[in-house]
Design a protein around this motif. Structure first.
Motif, PDB file in Angstrom:
ATOM      1  N   ASP A   1      43.711  37.435  35.999  1.00  0.00           N
ATOM      2  CA  ASP A   1      43.008  36.882  34.845  1.00  0.00           C
ATOM      3  C   ASP A   1      43.122  37.767  33.615  1.00  0.00           C
TER       4      ASP A   1
ATOM      5  N   SER B   1      45.063  34.424  44.481  1.00  0.00           N
ATOM      6  CA  SER B   1      43.796  34.674  43.781  1.00  0.00           C
ATOM      7  C   SER B   1      42.577  34.181  44.551  1.00  0.00           C
TER       8      SER B   1
ATOM      9  N   LYS C   1      39.736  36.285  42.943  1.00  0.00           N
ATOM     10  CA  LYS C   1      39.154  35.658  41.758  1.00  0.00           C
ATOM     11  C   LYS C   1      39.731  34.252  41.689  1.00  0.00           C
TER      12      LYS C   1
END
Length: 729
Positions: free
Chosen positions: A528, A498, A502
């Motif tokens: 997410d 990630s 993100k």
């Protein structure tokens, strides 16, 4: 070869079983020639070496359609071999056809198909109307005209005929020929039953050859007299055991033969080879007494007395191996231990399958049908095999190209500080799921391991490692894709990171890796939960590397689970359209016109999304199933139907795994959830929370289905089981 176990056969025309394609190549006569290559991958069959071998095999085909024996037809044809007659003896003809079928599917060379069709016509034409096959065709006037079980010739032909009728590998064969192959197999079964020898009213075994008109035992070469065979009869019995739905006549034939094998075993002797100066080879076979020796069986038994007989080229039967000359004594297989496995392993397993015995905790609660409509039965017999230990959870099953079954699941171990360690477990079965080895504790991170098996045998396990797992140093839930190209001896691991997408966002993959028709692989990835972003990773090298930056845009979607993190399962239709089976939160995306009040995730449901651009965009298509119906997966069956398996998690007890039969369309599929629900598992007691499921199914080469699931027992612990079952045609 391990047999497919039988249950009942009414009528024989409904036979679904097909012996393992690869195991068939292990029989005598296949150590060299085409049989040695049948375990190779599709990629190999598309390559230069395989195509040269296919050309050699085509050149060896006779004018009438068969191939010679004792000739390695994978080598270039030599001029002196052109006169070699075609035959079914010593494994000839059957493995040539198997090789050409694999070659045609991989390379689409029409010469392979034409040669295969000619060879199949040769086999079908050679069968007698009564179901038997001669040793060769045309049969001539000698012993080759007899119905020939010798060296398992007829059994091999029946194995191939059943494969052609039932296996998707032969779907290039037109339907009339496939139907004819199935009918040939059925006639062969009837012929076997008519040939079984009775002594004093009791069914015994078979001779190595039988009269083509009246089925009597007949002699062959001078040293092959009328007798009962302690060798060929083994594979005949295994073939009968492989029948689904055996008639009473088939059951009696098996029981009679097994009783005869028990009576015919020879105890307290051992065959050895010792130096002998008088022997032309300098060696000699002798039989010595040995009270500790395992049982042996003779190749030939005198009918009526059950005495082993040994015969020289003069045709005179003797009752002691030492009484025949060196040449035949040492140049022929007079003793065998092959029936031992039949009695000690195959027969008990067959009896268990028939519900007559139970061992190792196996049970046989039938599969019920809910809301029966089009189906012609109310229940199906099955075999349920437990494995693992309490609190093993969420199994997934896959079939390797060589017939071995793999099953993964995981076990959560509690640790201090609300931490866990979730161990991935692997079980293996080489007998169609009847028995399992393991578990092997895999050093692979990620819970809920899900198996994907590519056509070439490459294996993937997907999963996600919880942030609370003691082995997680990243601080967030992260997905993993583990890959093995060598049957699990070594693994390579790709973690979904990630940090550059993100940071610290939990991420997940789709359950399965999707292999498209052109070999391209797709894997769904999201970050997410419902917030995204979403990607479809793509690989053109069987998953060795991935193109990770292909964004995916699902339309009309919202769910806390995310698009792929919602336990999404991917499937490709014949048209190329990609379907995503997506689990959604039912409060966010209720079924149209049916709002739901329940707030627990047991009441989620699945929605279908489809993509015509390999996953770059997905359009919402329709709700699929009802509330509490999850873990969808599809299986293309050998008879062209589709099987949908899923798990009922809430609202509609009994809980557990269900299956539906449907049909495939060019763009997708059609299922009726209202009727004909097959209850594969309903073992979770009323009042207990559902214990998982998954419920993926595989179909073995003999037509048998094996489904894995977990359930919650009365002890409030999860338990893993597989169910072996069959669908009538």
């Amino acid at each position: 070869m391990k047999p497919r176990l039988a249950t009942s056969l009414r009528p024989i025309g409904r036979v679904l079983a097909a012996v393992l394609l690869l195991a068939a190549s292990d029989s005598a006569g296949a150590a060299t020639g085409p049989g040695q290559y049948l375990r190779n991958t599709d990629d190999w069959f598309a390559g230069t070496e395989a195509q040269q071998i296919a050309a050699n095999i085509r050149a060896h085909q006779s004018d009438v359609g068969g191939w010679p024996k004792n000739v390695d037809t994978t080598w270039k044809l030599q001029s002196e071999q052109q006169a070699s007659p075609p035959t079914f003896d010593n494994g000839a003809t059957t493995d040539e056809l198997r090789f050409l079928a694999r070659s045609y599917r991989a390379a689409k060379d029409e010469r392979d198909r034409k040669t295969f069709d000619k060879g199949l016509e040769y086999i079908l034409k050679a069968q007698y109307p009564n179901g038997g096959w001669p040793q060769r065709f045309p049969p001539g006037g000698g012993y080759a005209r007899h119905i020939t079980f010798n060296d398992n010739a007829m059994v091999r032909l029946m194995q191939l005929a059943r494969e052609i009728r039932t296996l998707p590998m032969y779907d290039f064969v037109d339907e009339p020929r496939r139907a004819a192959a199935g009918q040939a197999f059925d006639r062969g079964v009837q012929c076997i039953l008519k040939c079984q020898v009775k002594v004093d009213g009791k069914l015994t075994a078979w001779c190595a050859q039988h009269d083509e008109n009246d089925f009597r035992p007949r002699p062959a070469r001078s040293y092959e007299l009328v007798s009962l065979s302690g060798s060929e009869s083994v594979e005949i019995v295994r073939l009968l055991m492989s029948l689904d739905s055996p008639s009473d006549e088939v059951v009696r034939a098996i029981e009679g033969a097994v009783a005869w094998f028990k009576d015919a075993r020879l105890q307290g002797i051992r065959q050895i080879e010792e130096p002998d100066e008088k022997s032309p080879t300098g060696k000699n076979k002798i039989v010595v007494k040995d009270a500790a020796a395992p049982p042996l069986w003779a190749r030939f038994y005198e009918i009526g007395t059950n005495r082993p007989i040994f015969v020289d080229r003069d045709g005179a039967a003797k009752y002691d191996l030492s009484l025949i000359g060196y040449e035949r004594r040492n140049g022929y297989g007079w003793y065998s231990d092959r029936p031992r496995r039949l009695l000690e392993e195959d027969y008990p397993a067959w009896k268990k399958k028939c519900g007559e015995t139970s061992r190792d905790g196996a049970t046989s609660e039938p599969i019920a049908v809910q809301a029966r409509g089009a189906l012609a039965f109310d229940s199906l017999p099955c075999e349920r095999v437990p494995l693992g230990e309490p609190d093993d959870y969420k199994p997934c099953i896959a079939l390797l190209p060589d017939g071995e079954l793999w099953l993964t699941c995981f076990h959560q171990h509690k640790r201090d500080g609300n931490k866990v360690l979730e161990q991935t477990l692997l079980f293996r079965s080489k007998d169609g799921g009847r028995t399992w080895t393991g578990p092997d504790k895999l050093d692979l991170l990620g819970r809920e391991p899900y198996l994907t098996m590519l056509r070439d045998g490459t294996i993937f396990i997907t999963g996600h490692l919880l942030a609370t797992d003691v082995r997680n140093p990243w601080g967030y839930t992260t997905g993993f894709v583990h890959r093995s190209a060598d049957r699990g001896r070594t693994w390579s691991t790709t973690r979904v990171e990630s940090e550059d997408v993100k940071p610290k966002a939990a991420n997940h993959t789709s359950r399965n890796v999707l292999e498209l028709s052109d070999g391209t692989l797709l894997l769904g990835v999201d970050y997410d939960g419902g917030g995204g972003p979403y990607f479809v990773w793509r690989s053109g090298d069987r998953g060795a590397t991935w193109e990770r930056n292909r964004p995916c845009q699902p339309g009309d979607f919202k769910s806390v689970y995310g698009f792929f993190g919602g336990e999404t399962w991917l499937w490709q239709a014949q048209s190329g359209k990609v379907w995503a089976f997506v689990r959604v939160d039912s409060n966010e995306l209720p079924i149209a016109g049916r709002p739901i009040a329940a707030g627990n995730d047991q009441s989620d449901h699945f929605i279908l999304f489809s993509s015509s651009d390999e996953g770059r965009t997905f359009d919402r298509d329709r709700d699929f199933g009802d509330y509490g119906e999850m873990y969808m997966s599809l299986l293309r069956l050998g008879d062209k139907r589709l099987l949908l398996t899923y798990t009922v998690r809430d609202l509609k007890p009994p809980l557990g795994v269900r299956a539906l039969l449907g049909k495939e369309t060019l763009d997708g599929f059609a299922f009726d959830f209202a009727k004909d629900r097959l209850v594969l598992d309903a073992k979770t007691p009323a009042g207990q929370a559902q214990g998982g499921g998954f419920g993926p199914t595989v179909q073995l080469t003999d037509g048998a289905l094996v489904t894995s699931y977990s359930y919650r027992g009365a002890d409030n612990m999860t338990h893993v089981e597989v169910v072996r079952w069959n669908l009538p045609r």
